[in-house]
Scaffold this motif. Structure first.
Motif, PDB file in Angstrom:
ATOM      1  N   ILE A  45       4.408   0.298   5.119  1.00  0.00           N
ATOM      2  CA  ILE A  45       4.286  -0.165   6.496  1.00  0.00           C
ATOM      3  C   ILE A  45       3.394   0.829   7.212  1.00  0.00           C
ATOM      4  N   TYR A  46       2.327   0.360   7.783  1.00  0.00           N
ATOM      5  CA  TYR A  46       1.284   1.222   8.343  1.00  0.00           C
ATOM      6  C   TYR A  46       1.245   1.026   9.859  1.00  0.00           C
ATOM      7  N   GLY A  47       1.534   2.077  10.605  1.00  0.00           N
ATOM      8  CA  GLY A  47       1.534   1.997  12.066  1.00  0.00           C
ATOM      9  C   GLY A  47       0.285   2.607  12.647  1.00  0.00           C
ATOM     10  N   ARG A 192       4.829  -6.784   1.025  1.00  0.00           N
ATOM     11  CA  ARG A 192       4.730  -5.394   0.599  1.00  0.00           C
ATOM     12  C   ARG A 192       3.625  -4.639   1.325  1.00  0.00           C
ATOM     13  N   HIS A 193       2.854  -5.283   2.172  1.00  0.00           N
ATOM     14  CA  HIS A 193       1.730  -4.617   2.812  1.00  0.00           C
ATOM     15  C   HIS A 193       1.689  -5.048   4.268  1.00  0.00           C
ATOM     16  N   VAL A 194       1.944  -4.130   5.166  1.00  0.00           N
ATOM     17  CA  VAL A 194       2.079  -4.479   6.562  1.00  0.00           C
ATOM     18  C   VAL A 194       1.236  -3.539   7.404  1.00  0.00           C
ATOM     19  N   LYS A 209       9.899   4.392  12.081  1.00  0.00           N
ATOM     20  CA  LYS A 209      10.074   3.213  11.247  1.00  0.00           C
ATOM     21  C   LYS A 209       8.883   2.866  10.367  1.00  0.00           C
ATOM     22  N   ALA A 210       7.719   3.475  10.583  1.00  0.00           N
ATOM     23  CA  ALA A 210       6.572   3.170   9.741  1.00  0.00           C
ATOM     24  C   ALA A 210       6.471   4.187   8.621  1.00  0.00           C
ATOM     25  N   HIS A 211       5.928   3.763   7.504  1.00  0.00           N
ATOM     26  CA  HIS A 211       5.665   4.694   6.405  1.00  0.00           C
ATOM     27  C   HIS A 211       4.468   5.567   6.730  1.00  0.00           C
TER      28      HIS A 211
END
Length: 695
Positions: A45-47, A192-194, A209-211
């Motif tokens: 998860i990408y912020g 799987r990719h956000v 909350k983001a990776h």
């Protein structure tokens, strides 16, 4: 996302961008993205953090293929968005815009069915996903219209279309409060990719909350003249395949002016992980090659051939349009009955002869046996209401006060002088001619009323003269002028102005209604983000245009039927030619209006500007088309120009069919149809071009 340092050689990227530059306008305009590098690994998860206007949404629109970078490259799983071999836009991505971007009139179930068909899903699969997502996102009633849901429920429904087809890449533009938990659940379940963007005020939420979280040091804001190097945070909390838990804690991190790497103790996973050092010497976690999953987002259809896919998307668009119409009764009423109301008002108010016109009468003849009384009685009392005056000056003053439209003056020796005038003929004296002449002093400010007064009095005098000659056994035709109007070739001896204007007004009303409805239907969807979702789902611009044309054309069939029934039956406007050519004329003009409305909606995004363009261009078109006044009264150069306008020749064609009884085989009938086609097809093509490239 990176702006410095080496990219890990063993990283398998979901999104890979290098040197991305984008600007709105020409080369001299300020760039929104300037030499941007971005790398998003799989399974995270990408912020993305940054202030409003720094270019986050623009970057995402480049990733999903809505914008093409001016320079640099972006690939999604190795494919370039927007190319024929890539399903981005399309089923390769799920996109949630900043706005709710939902059709308020349709239900959650209908919304998901619509997007499922756009993503080429089979009906059974759509049904299963609807059941799962309504439970997954805690949507209480999938059959309730979205406008009747609460704000939080609407936001969860807005999150469901990107998930309907299990996309390999999910992009959410500034998700609102309450969506994060669903994002985490979606990441665990299927996606799987956000990529997520968030405002700086939500930084703590994003960090928790983001990776991976990045801020806007590599983005160029619209308000500044150089790149903004604020703090940039890159946090790698988990590798692909590692379950996500919202209560994970960052063990240790440092803040740097340039990219920051966070070190954490690796947790046990089912895949081994390896580590390497970046150019700054900081440790980062990399995916093991064995953890890589091959993802193919080449342009394929899961629901039949390309032709069938297009038909499926078209069916979804058209069905959505009709469902919205069915749920919006006031709009349907407006679309169908307003043209009918306008035609009724036109037929009642335009083209009729003026009546009950007040006229001052000064009759100086006192002999009760005189012929002046007979003359005044021969004037139609329906058209002219006579008001008697004994003083000429008082009568003139009444006209000046606006009480009467003119003065009829009769000399005291009218009868004897008129008899002498007939008997003496060419030998009549000037005094005889003067005394036997009826004089009118008119208010000439209204040409139509003036013409009606003059015609009525002349008709009355002709009737009076014939009756007088008959009393003396003379030939009554001596009273007629030496010019005789025989039976007309076309039309009637007493022309009807309503009959002249009716074809043009029917065409004009149909045209402007089509312009307004087609432009508004597109602009509202564009403004609320609805159209963007459809385009990112793989819908082509010409498919959107065709679906709107088809929907409005069906509505227009009902409009035309009611308009023609009221015109020809209720108001007895004659039609002497085949009615089918009249219907074709009106439908072609309606298509002209739709095409022009689509063109307006393709160049502007605001409904107020669109309406100003539509109304501002319609009035000159109406004046130049010969609908209100004959084209033959215009200057020569304007006359030639008017023949190229959408309504001019078509109005002539329709008049020829109605009044002359011509058919398609007669001269000049084809001109109107050819001009209509010459307007419809090129304008639709131009509009499609703008829809495709003006984003």
């Amino acid at each position: 996302m990176e702006n410095g340092g080496e990219r890990p050689k063993h990283s398998v990227l979901a999104v890979d961008g290098t040197g991305v530059c984008f600007r709105f306008g020409g080369k001299k305009s300020q760039p929104v993205l300037n030499g941007l590098d971005i790398s998003v690994e799989r399974g995270i998860i990408y912020g993305l953090l940054g202030p409003s206007g720094c270019g986050k949404t623009t970057l995402l629109r480049c990733i999903v293929g809505r914008h093409k970078p001016n320079s640099g490259t972006i690939t999604i799983f190795g494919s370039v968005p927007g190319q024929k071999n890539c399903s981005v836009p399309g089923s390769g991505v799920g996109f949630m815009p900043q706005e709710l971007a939902l059709y308020p009139e349709i239900t959650t179930e209908e919304t998901l069915t619509y997007f499922g068909r756009l993503y080429q899903m089979e009906p059974r699969a759509i049904k299963d996903r609807i059941s799962f997502l309504t439970s997954f996102l805690d949507i209480p009633d999938k059959k309730k219209q979205i406008k009747h849901l609460s704000g939080g429920q609407q936001r969860r429904v807005s999150f469901s279309p990107p998930l309907i087809h299990k996309p390999p890449l999910l992009i959410l533009d500034e998700p609102r409060v309450g969506i994060w938990k669903a994002i985490a659940k979606a990441h665990n379940c299927r996606c799987r990719h956000v990529i997520i963007t968030s405002l700086p005020l939500r930084r703590e939420e994003a960090l928790a909350k983001a990776h991976v979280v990045s801020s806007s040091s590599f983005l160029l804001t619209n308000s500044l003249q150089q790149p903004v190097y604020t703090e940039m945070v890159m946090i790698n909390l988990a590798c692909s395949g590692m379950p996500f838990h919202s209560d994970q804690k960052v063990e240790e991190f440092w803040f740097w002016e340039e990219p920051l790497w966070v070190k954490r103790r690796p947790s046990p996973t089912k895949h081994d992980s390896v580590t390497s050092l970046n150019s700054e010497g900081h440790e980062t976690i990399l995916l093991n090659d064995t953890a890589e999953v091959k993802i193919d987002i080449s342009q394929t259809s899961s629901y039949g051939s390309s032709l069938k896919s297009t038909a499926n998307r078209m069916g979804a668009l058209i069905n959505k349009n009709f469902v919205r119409l069915k749920r919006n009764i006031p709009l349907v009423f407006f679309q169908i009955f307003v043209p009918v109301f306008q035609v009724i008002v036109f037929c009642l108010c335009v083209g009729g002869e003026p009546f009950d016109i007040p006229m001052a009468v000064v009759n100086q003849e006192t002999d009760i046996m005189g012929k002046s009384t007979a003359f005044l009685q021969s004037i139609s009392s329906h058209t002219i209401r006579q008001n008697n005056f004994t003083d000429f000056n008082l009568a003139v003053d009444s006209v000046k006060r606006g009480e009467n439209w003119g003065v009829i003056y009769i000399h005291s020796r009218f009868t004897t002088s008129m008899m002498d005038r007939y008997l003496e003929g060419l030998m009549a004296s000037n005094e005889t001619i003067y005394n036997s002449t009826i004089r009118m002093y008119l208010d000439m400010t209204n040409q139509q009323i003036t013409a009606t007064i003059y015609t009525t009095i002349m008709d009355g005098f002709l009737k009076f003269s014939r009756e007088t000659l008959s009393q003396f056994n003379w030939n009554p035709e001596m009273a007629s002028p030496p010019v005789l109007l025989e039976e007309p070739i076309y039309g009637e001896i007493d022309p009807n102005f309503t009959e002249f204007m009716a074809p043009g007004m029917i065409l004009g009303i149909t045209y402007i209604m089509a312009v307004g409805l087609s432009s508004m239907s597109v602009i509202i969807e564009k403004k609320e983000g609805l159209l963007d979702r459809s385009w990112i789902a793989g819908v082509r611009s010409w498919e959107v245009m065709f679906s709107i044309l088809f929907t409005l054309f069906i509505v227009m069939l009902v409009q035309v039927a009611l308009v023609l029934v009221f015109t020809f039956q209720a108001f007895s406007i004659p039609y002497r030619g085949p009615l089918v050519w009249v219907i074709i004329s009106v439908l072609l003009v309606g298509l002209e209006g739709m095409a022009y409305g689509l063109f307006i909606s393709s160049i502007v995004n605001d409904e107020n500007i669109a309406m100003m363009i539509a109304m501002g261009s319609f009035y000159p078109n109406l004046l130049l088309s010969g609908i209100i006044w004959p084209v033959e009264a215009m200057p020569y150069y304007l006359r030639q120009f008017s023949y190229c306008l959408p309504l001019t020749l078509m109005a002539n064609t329709m008049r020829s069919v109605l009044s002359r009884g011509w058919t398609i085989t007669d001269n000049n009938i084809w001109d109107g149809y050819l001009v209509a086609l010459a307007w419809i097809l090129p304008v639709i093509l131009i509009s499609s071009f703008f829809f495709k490239y003006k984003k």
